[in-house]
Design a protein around this motif. Sequence first.
Motif, PDB file in Angstrom:
ATOM      1  N   PRO A 111      37.956  73.715 -89.880  1.00 40.39           N
ATOM      2  CA  PRO A 111      37.757  72.359 -90.401  1.00 40.39           C
ATOM      3  C   PRO A 111      39.034  71.544 -90.308  1.00 40.39           C
ATOM      4  CG  PRO A 111      36.813  73.992 -91.882  1.00 40.39           C
ATOM      5  CD  PRO A 111      37.584  74.749 -90.862  1.00 40.39           C
ATOM      6  N   GLY A 112      38.897  70.299 -89.887  1.00 37.95           N
ATOM      7  CA  GLY A 112      40.044  69.416 -89.757  1.00 37.95           C
ATOM      8  C   GLY A 112      39.929  68.543 -88.527  1.00 37.95           C
ATOM      9  N   PRO A 113      40.975  67.751 -88.241  1.00 41.24           N
ATOM     10  CA  PRO A 113      40.956  66.864 -87.070  1.00 41.24           C
ATOM     11  C   PRO A 113      40.830  67.649 -85.775  1.00 41.24           C
ATOM     12  CG  PRO A 113      42.712  66.267 -88.589  1.00 41.24           C
ATOM     13  CD  PRO A 113      42.183  67.581 -89.059  1.00 41.24           C
ATOM     14  N   VAL A 114      40.113  67.050 -84.813  1.00 41.75           N
ATOM     15  CA  VAL A 114      39.881  67.685 -83.521  1.00 41.75           C
ATOM     16  C   VAL A 114      40.206  66.688 -82.427  1.00 41.75           C
ATOM     17  CG1 VAL A 114      38.154  68.701 -81.987  1.00 41.75           C
ATOM     18  CG2 VAL A 114      38.097  69.221 -84.423  1.00 41.75           C
ATOM     19  N   ASP A 115      40.951  67.145 -81.423  1.00 40.16           N
ATOM     20  CA  ASP A 115      41.247  66.316 -80.254  1.00 40.16           C
ATOM     21  C   ASP A 115      40.288  66.731 -79.149  1.00 40.16           C
ATOM     22  OD1 ASP A 115      42.314  64.643 -78.422  1.00 40.16           O
ATOM     23  OD2 ASP A 115      44.162  65.798 -78.077  1.00 40.16           O
ATOM     24  N   ASP A 116      39.212  65.935 -78.988  1.00 42.23           N
ATOM     25  CA  ASP A 116      38.164  66.303 -78.053  1.00 42.23           C
ATOM     26  C   ASP A 116      37.825  65.100 -77.178  1.00 42.23           C
ATOM     27  OD1 ASP A 116      35.750  68.598 -77.876  1.00 42.23           O
ATOM     28  OD2 ASP A 116      35.135  66.577 -77.272  1.00 42.23           O
ATOM     29  N   PRO A 117      37.754  65.283 -75.865  1.00 39.42           N
ATOM     30  CA  PRO A 117      37.461  64.135 -74.977  1.00 39.42           C
ATOM     31  C   PRO A 117      36.062  63.574 -75.155  1.00 39.42           C
ATOM     32  CG  PRO A 117      37.442  66.204 -73.740  1.00 39.42           C
ATOM     33  CD  PRO A 117      37.980  66.527 -75.109  1.00 39.42           C
ATOM     34  N   ARG A 155      17.635  78.769 -96.253  1.00 41.53           N
ATOM     35  CA  ARG A 155      18.675  79.285 -97.138  1.00 41.53           C
ATOM     36  C   ARG A 155      19.827  78.292 -97.188  1.00 41.53           C
ATOM     37  NH1 ARG A 155      19.012  84.362 -99.116  1.00 41.53           N
ATOM     38  NH2 ARG A 155      17.574  85.937 -98.328  1.00 41.53           N
ATOM     39  N   ASP A 156      20.475  78.245 -98.362  1.00 44.69           N
ATOM     40  CA  ASP A 156      21.696  77.459 -98.471  1.00 44.69           C
ATOM     41  C   ASP A 156      22.770  78.102 -97.601  1.00 44.69           C
ATOM     42  OD1 ASP A 156      20.561  75.681-100.177  1.00 44.69           O
ATOM     43  OD2 ASP A 156      21.414  76.514-102.005  1.00 44.69           O
ATOM     44  N   SER A 157      23.410  77.295 -96.753  1.00 43.99           N
ATOM     45  CA  SER A 157      24.416  77.814 -95.828  1.00 43.99           C
ATOM     46  C   SER A 157      25.555  76.813 -95.699  1.00 43.99           C
ATOM     47  CB  SER A 157      23.811  78.064 -94.439  1.00 43.99           C
ATOM     48  OG  SER A 157      22.721  78.943 -94.504  1.00 43.99           O
ATOM     49  N   GLN A 158      26.719  77.344 -95.360  1.00 43.79           N
ATOM     50  CA  GLN A 158      27.857  76.499 -95.027  1.00 43.79           C
ATOM     51  C   GLN A 158      27.998  76.486 -93.509  1.00 43.79           C
ATOM     52  OE1 GLN A 158      31.451  76.683 -97.582  1.00 43.79           O
ATOM     53  NE2 GLN A 158      30.440  78.433 -98.547  1.00 43.79           N
ATOM     54  N   LEU A 159      27.908  75.305 -92.930  1.00 48.01           N
ATOM     55  CA  LEU A 159      27.932  75.164 -91.483  1.00 48.01           C
ATOM     56  C   LEU A 159      29.091  74.264 -91.066  1.00 48.01           C
ATOM     57  CD1 LEU A 159      24.121  74.597 -90.796  1.00 48.01           C
ATOM     58  CD2 LEU A 159      25.388  76.748 -90.717  1.00 48.01           C
ATOM     59  N   LEU A 160      29.696  74.596 -89.937  1.00 47.16           N
ATOM     60  CA  LEU A 160      30.759  73.782 -89.367  1.00 47.16           C
ATOM     61  C   LEU A 160      30.147  72.877 -88.303  1.00 47.16           C
ATOM     62  CD1 LEU A 160      33.864  73.434 -89.531  1.00 47.16           C
ATOM     63  CD2 LEU A 160      34.021  74.956 -87.550  1.00 47.16           C
ATOM     64  N   ILE A 161      30.268  71.576 -88.498  1.00 43.57           N
ATOM     65  CA  ILE A 161      29.640  70.620 -87.585  1.00 43.57           C
ATOM     66  C   ILE A 161      30.676  69.633 -87.055  1.00 43.57           C
ATOM     67  CG2 ILE A 161      27.437  70.797 -88.807  1.00 43.57           C
ATOM     68  CD1 ILE A 161      28.063  67.999 -89.961  1.00 43.57           C
ATOM     69  N   PRO A 162      30.443  69.064 -85.856  1.00 45.23           N
ATOM     70  CA  PRO A 162      31.361  68.039 -85.329  1.00 45.23           C
ATOM     71  C   PRO A 162      31.053  66.672 -85.933  1.00 45.23           C
ATOM     72  CG  PRO A 162      29.648  68.495 -83.729  1.00 45.23           C
ATOM     73  CD  PRO A 162      29.427  69.457 -84.877  1.00 45.23           C
ATOM     74  N   VAL A 163      32.083  65.893 -86.155  1.00 43.01           N
ATOM     75  CA  VAL A 163      31.955  64.537 -86.689  1.00 43.01           C
ATOM     76  C   VAL A 163      32.571  63.572 -85.688  1.00 43.01           C
ATOM     77  CG1 VAL A 163      32.672  62.949 -88.511  1.00 43.01           C
ATOM     78  CG2 VAL A 163      31.946  65.261 -89.095  1.00 43.01           C
ATOM     79  N   GLU A 209      36.528  65.191 -85.780  1.00 45.92           N
ATOM     80  CA  GLU A 209      36.814  66.122 -86.863  1.00 45.92           C
ATOM     81  C   GLU A 209      35.740  67.206 -86.911  1.00 45.92           C
ATOM     82  OE1 GLU A 209      37.745  65.855 -91.704  1.00 45.92           O
ATOM     83  OE2 GLU A 209      36.943  64.143 -90.586  1.00 45.92           O
ATOM     84  N   ALA A 210      36.150  68.389 -87.353  1.00 46.75           N
ATOM     85  CA  ALA A 210      35.210  69.464 -87.655  1.00 46.75           C
ATOM     86  C   ALA A 210      35.087  69.561 -89.167  1.00 46.75           C
ATOM     87  CB  ALA A 210      35.688  70.790 -87.069  1.00 46.75           C
ATOM     88  N   VAL A 211      33.864  69.447 -89.665  1.00 51.84           N
ATOM     89  CA  VAL A 211      33.626  69.366 -91.105  1.00 51.84           C
ATOM     90  C   VAL A 211      32.728  70.512 -91.546  1.00 51.84           C
ATOM     91  CG1 VAL A 211      32.619  67.971 -92.954  1.00 51.84           C
ATOM     92  CG2 VAL A 211      33.904  66.870 -91.125  1.00 51.84           C
ATOM     93  N   CYS A 212      33.085  71.136 -92.654  1.00 52.02           N
ATOM     94  CA  CYS A 212      32.253  72.191 -93.243  1.00 52.02           C
ATOM     95  C   CYS A 212      31.317  71.557 -94.261  1.00 52.02           C
ATOM     96  CB  CYS A 212      33.138  73.240 -93.917  1.00 52.02           C
ATOM     97  SG  CYS A 212      32.221  74.679 -94.521  1.00 52.02           S
ATOM     98  N   ILE A 213      30.011  71.709 -94.051  1.00 52.33           N
ATOM     99  CA  ILE A 213      29.026  71.118 -94.951  1.00 52.33           C
ATOM    100  C   ILE A 213      28.159  72.213 -95.565  1.00 52.33           C
ATOM    101  CG2 ILE A 213      28.934  68.978 -93.620  1.00 52.33           C
ATOM    102  CD1 ILE A 213      26.151  69.938 -92.625  1.00 52.33           C
ATOM    103  N   HIS A 214      27.568  71.900 -96.708  1.00 55.20           N
ATOM    104  CA  HIS A 214      26.635  72.807 -97.372  1.00 55.20           C
ATOM    105  C   HIS A 214      25.250  72.215 -97.240  1.00 55.20           C
ATOM    106  CE1 HIS A 214      24.394  74.473-100.860  1.00 55.20           C
ATOM    107  NE2 HIS A 214      25.014  75.573-100.490  1.00 55.20           N
ATOM    108  N   THR A 215      24.339  72.959 -96.584  1.00 55.99           N
ATOM    109  CA  THR A 215      22.996  72.447 -96.339  1.00 55.99           C
ATOM    110  C   THR A 215      22.022  73.612 -96.285  1.00 55.99           C
ATOM    111  OG1 THR A 215      21.679  71.033 -94.864  1.00 55.99           O
ATOM    112  CG2 THR A 215      23.221  72.543 -93.830  1.00 55.99           C
ATOM    113  N   LYS A 216      20.773  73.312 -96.076  1.00 51.90           N
ATOM    114  CA  LYS A 216      19.758  74.351 -95.936  1.00 51.90           C
ATOM    115  C   LYS A 216      19.509  74.618 -94.455  1.00 51.90           C
ATOM    116  CE  LYS A 216      17.315  73.745-100.307  1.00 51.90           C
ATOM    117  NZ  LYS A 216      17.769  75.060-100.799  1.00 51.90           N
ATOM    118  N   LYS A 217      19.735  75.857 -94.061  1.00 57.51           N
ATOM    119  CA  LYS A 217      19.520  76.264 -92.678  1.00 57.51           C
ATOM    120  C   LYS A 217      18.143  76.899 -92.543  1.00 57.51           C
ATOM    121  CE  LYS A 217      21.279  79.405 -89.119  1.00 57.51           C
ATOM    122  NZ  LYS A 217      22.308  80.412 -88.766  1.00 57.51           N
ATOM    123  N   ILE A 218      17.396  76.489 -91.531  1.00 60.96           N
ATOM    124  CA  ILE A 218      16.072  77.050 -91.283  1.00 60.96           C
ATOM    125  C   ILE A 218      16.235  78.330 -90.473  1.00 60.96           C
ATOM    126  CG2 ILE A 218      13.821  76.660 -90.219  1.00 60.96           C
ATOM    127  CD1 ILE A 218      14.242  73.673 -90.649  1.00 60.96           C
TER     128      ILE A 218
END
Length: 280
Positions: free
Chosen positions: A7-13, A215-223, A18-27
């Motif tokens: 998680p944190g800033p990302v230098d991506d073309p 299920r409740d899960s912590q996922l790393l997603i791009p922002v 940023e890569a952010v860790c979120i708490h959500t329900k994963k199917i």
Amino acid sequence: MPDKIMPGPVDDPRGIREAVCIHTKKIYDSCRDKDCVEDLRFYPKLQYVDTINHALSVKGGTAKLLHVYVDVEPVTFNRGFYTIDMRFFYHVTLQAYLSCPIPVTVEGLCVFDKRVLLFGSEGSAKIFSSEFRAGGLDPQCLRDSNLPVAVVEAVDPIVLDAKLVEACGCHPCDNDLCEVPSFISGFFDGELSGGDDMRRVYVTLGQFSIVRLERDSQLLIPVYDYCLPEKECSGGVDPGQDPCGLFRNIRFPVGEFFPPNTVCHPETYEETKNICSCCQ
């Protein structure tokens, strides 16, 4: 081997900031069904029992899905899999034909039981939350079960058939209605018949449904960026504006009079997709 993304800033073309860790329900698993439920016992309101006993025939009408009870249980010898037991409660309206050519509308209850098997993974952690819950014993310290959450999506069914049967010719495994939840009974303006009648009605319904395990899960997603709306807020009607002129600028609500040809019309999609668009 690429470095692990944290998680944190990302230098991506590609524009990912940023890569952010979120708490959500994963199917974890899901399924869809198109059930043709045959010969569901119809439990009429008491005021319609005499009408059914003297009816010559009954025909299909409409059905409304009132509620679905859902229960999740782990499969003993198949780790990570769960059975989902569902009970569908329907408010069904039929047309009973007596000697008069004009039918009598009768209302009643139908109940449908269904079971599916889905994968929901495993988890043994105890979950505590400070989130307030009305009626909780201790809203600040609640422990949740770590079973996956079953979600059932369904639409009102289609009444495919209805038939009138003498009580002596009913199904041998057909049981009378034992118990109806109080809130289900509240949908009917009157008491329901328990099923001990001279004649019985059986209904065939077509039911579409989707079942999934979450299920409740912590996922790393791009922002990419913050989502800022571009549409300006409307402050209401200008007191000096001509009301007829304002009315003339409103599009005719075609969709209110005719069913859409597609789920989402291309023109409608182009007009609404920018309501919440991300800045570049």
